[in-house]
Design an enzyme around this catalytic site. Structure first.
Site, short mmCIF file in Angstrom:
data_model
loop_
_atom_site.label_atom_id
_atom_site.label_comp_id
_atom_site.label_asym_id
_atom_site.label_seq_id
_atom_site.Cartn_x
_atom_site.Cartn_y
_atom_site.Cartn_z
N GLU A 125 0.85 -1.08 0.08
CA GLU A 125 -0.02 0.03 0.06
C GLU A 125 0.89 1.35 0.22
O GLU A 125 0.28 2.29 0.66
CB GLU A 125 -0.90 -0.18 1.20
CG GLU A 125 -2.08 -1.09 0.97
CD GLU A 125 -3.22 -1.29 1.96
OE1 GLU A 125 -3.21 -0.12 2.91
OE2 GLU A 125 -3.96 -2.02 1.74
N GLU A 227 -5.08 -8.82 0.77
CA GLU A 227 -5.57 -8.74 1.96
C GLU A 227 -7.09 -8.46 1.94
O GLU A 227 -7.40 -7.71 1.24
CB GLU A 227 -5.19 -7.45 2.80
CG GLU A 227 -3.72 -7.58 3.02
CD GLU A 227 -3.14 -6.30 4.01
OE1 GLU A 227 -3.89 -5.30 4.03
OE2 GLU A 227 -1.86 -6.17 4.32
#
Ligand SMILES: *[C@@H]1O[C@H](CO)[C@@H](O)[C@H](O)[C@H]1NC(C)=O
Ligand SMILES: *[C@@H]1O[C@H](CO)[C@@H](O)[C@H](O)[C@H]1NC(C)=O
Length: 306
Positions: A125, A227
């Protein structure tokens, strides 16, 4: 789930393994011990991997750093001892030397344990947090590929980021450079009510996958959900209510559902991490485990169709 079918038809997206087997379930694993937050040893990782396999059937884990806690040096022998595999993340930002240390650590592990490493990801991220640009990330992936391919030519190298940074083109240079892409998506953080949790998750992931297929100009891409999960505690986030009932439902419908559609998927995360700080008065980050700190499942972790 008619909504999924309509999404697929509308986008002409090609699912990775519709005609063949289910997707592979993986689990994100922390590198610190629950009791005192010291670094897990190989023995600790062996115990974790056995618990994960027993409760979920999964033999694949994901970590986010190679050098901190000597994580990959400790984990790799545990993977081998338990017949498990990992997608190993490099943390590329922080100090001036961290990227080199992280790269050295994975290269070292690949010399002896390439069969245990399903893939390498650069960053997590980092585009979403605007810590790197797509170009910068692409260059770093290339740098890591040059090093790892010398010792393990077949181990794919890519990155992990939020689904929307992949869908909106921010990640395009990194996608083009990558052998492997992981897209994260949380219906809780989309503020969805649980009734729409699966719809929102599948819609987000399919948009990211379709964009990767477009950039790669092929449908057969190495793509994972990096995720996902639904938390069991913390504050409501818009319409999303964290509790065990909702997490159990998200597991059965969203996670087991997308696995049955053939999409490889990492759940975040194996065990609760109760020392994590509250952010904006919300301690939700402590409650993402599918198991509690003692390795006890919070709900039934088997998928009926997988
Ligand atoms: C459910 O999710 C979809 C996809 O993200 C979204 O378009 C829709 O508005 C959501 N529905 C509700 C009732 O929130
Ligand atoms: C969890 O929240 C849902 C609403 O999203 C509610 O229906 C359910 O009863 C709650 N379960 C628990 C254990 O609080």
């Amino acid at each position: 789930m008619p909504s999924i079918i309509s999404i697929v038809k509308a986008s002409l997206l090609v699912l990775p393994a519709l005609a063949s087997a289910s997707g592979t379930l993986g689990v994100a694993l922390g590198i610190h011990k629950v009791n005192d937050q010291t670094c897990k040893t190989t023995e600790d990782f062996i115990a974790d991997l056995k618990t994960i396999k027993k409760e979920t059937g999964s033999t694949v884990v994901r970590i986010y750093t190679t050098s901190q806690c000597k994580a990959i040096a400790s984990l790799a022998p545990a993977l081998k001892a338990t017949g498990s595999k990992a997608i190993v993340g490099l943390w590329p930002t922080g100090t001036d030397t961290i990227f080199m240390e992280e790269t050295d650590a994975i290269v070292d592990a690949l010399k002896s344990y390439a069969d245990q490493i399903l893939g390498v990801t650069v960053g997590s991220e980092h585009l979403y947090r605007k810590e790197l640009t797509g170009e910068q990330l692409s260059k770093m992936i290339e740098t890591v590929q040059k090093r790892t391919k010398e010792v393990a030519p077949n181990v794919p190298v890519g990155f992990a980021d939020s689904w929307n940074k992949i869908q909106d083109g921010t990640a395009d240079p990194a996608v083009a450079q990558s052998d492997l892409v992981l897209a994260n998506a949380f219906s809780y953080w989309q503020g969805q009510e649980i009734n729409n949790g699966t719809h929102s998750f599948v819609d987000d992931i399919m948009q990211a996958l379709q964009h990767v297929q477009t950039i790669k100009k092929k449908t057969n891409v190495n793509f994972w959900v990096g995720e996902t999960n639904w938390p069991t505690g913390g504050k409501d986030f818009e319409k999303a209510i964290p509790n065990v009932t909702n997490a159990a439902r998200y597991w059965k419908e969203a996670i087991c559902g997308i696995l049955a559609w053939g999409v490889d998927t990492f759940v975040f995360e194996a065990f609760d991490e109760p020392w994590k700080p509250a952010e904006k008065n919300n301690d939700v980050e402590r409650h993402w485990g599918i198991m509690d700190i003692n390795g006890k499942p919070k709900f039934d972790l088997k998928c009926p169709n997988v």
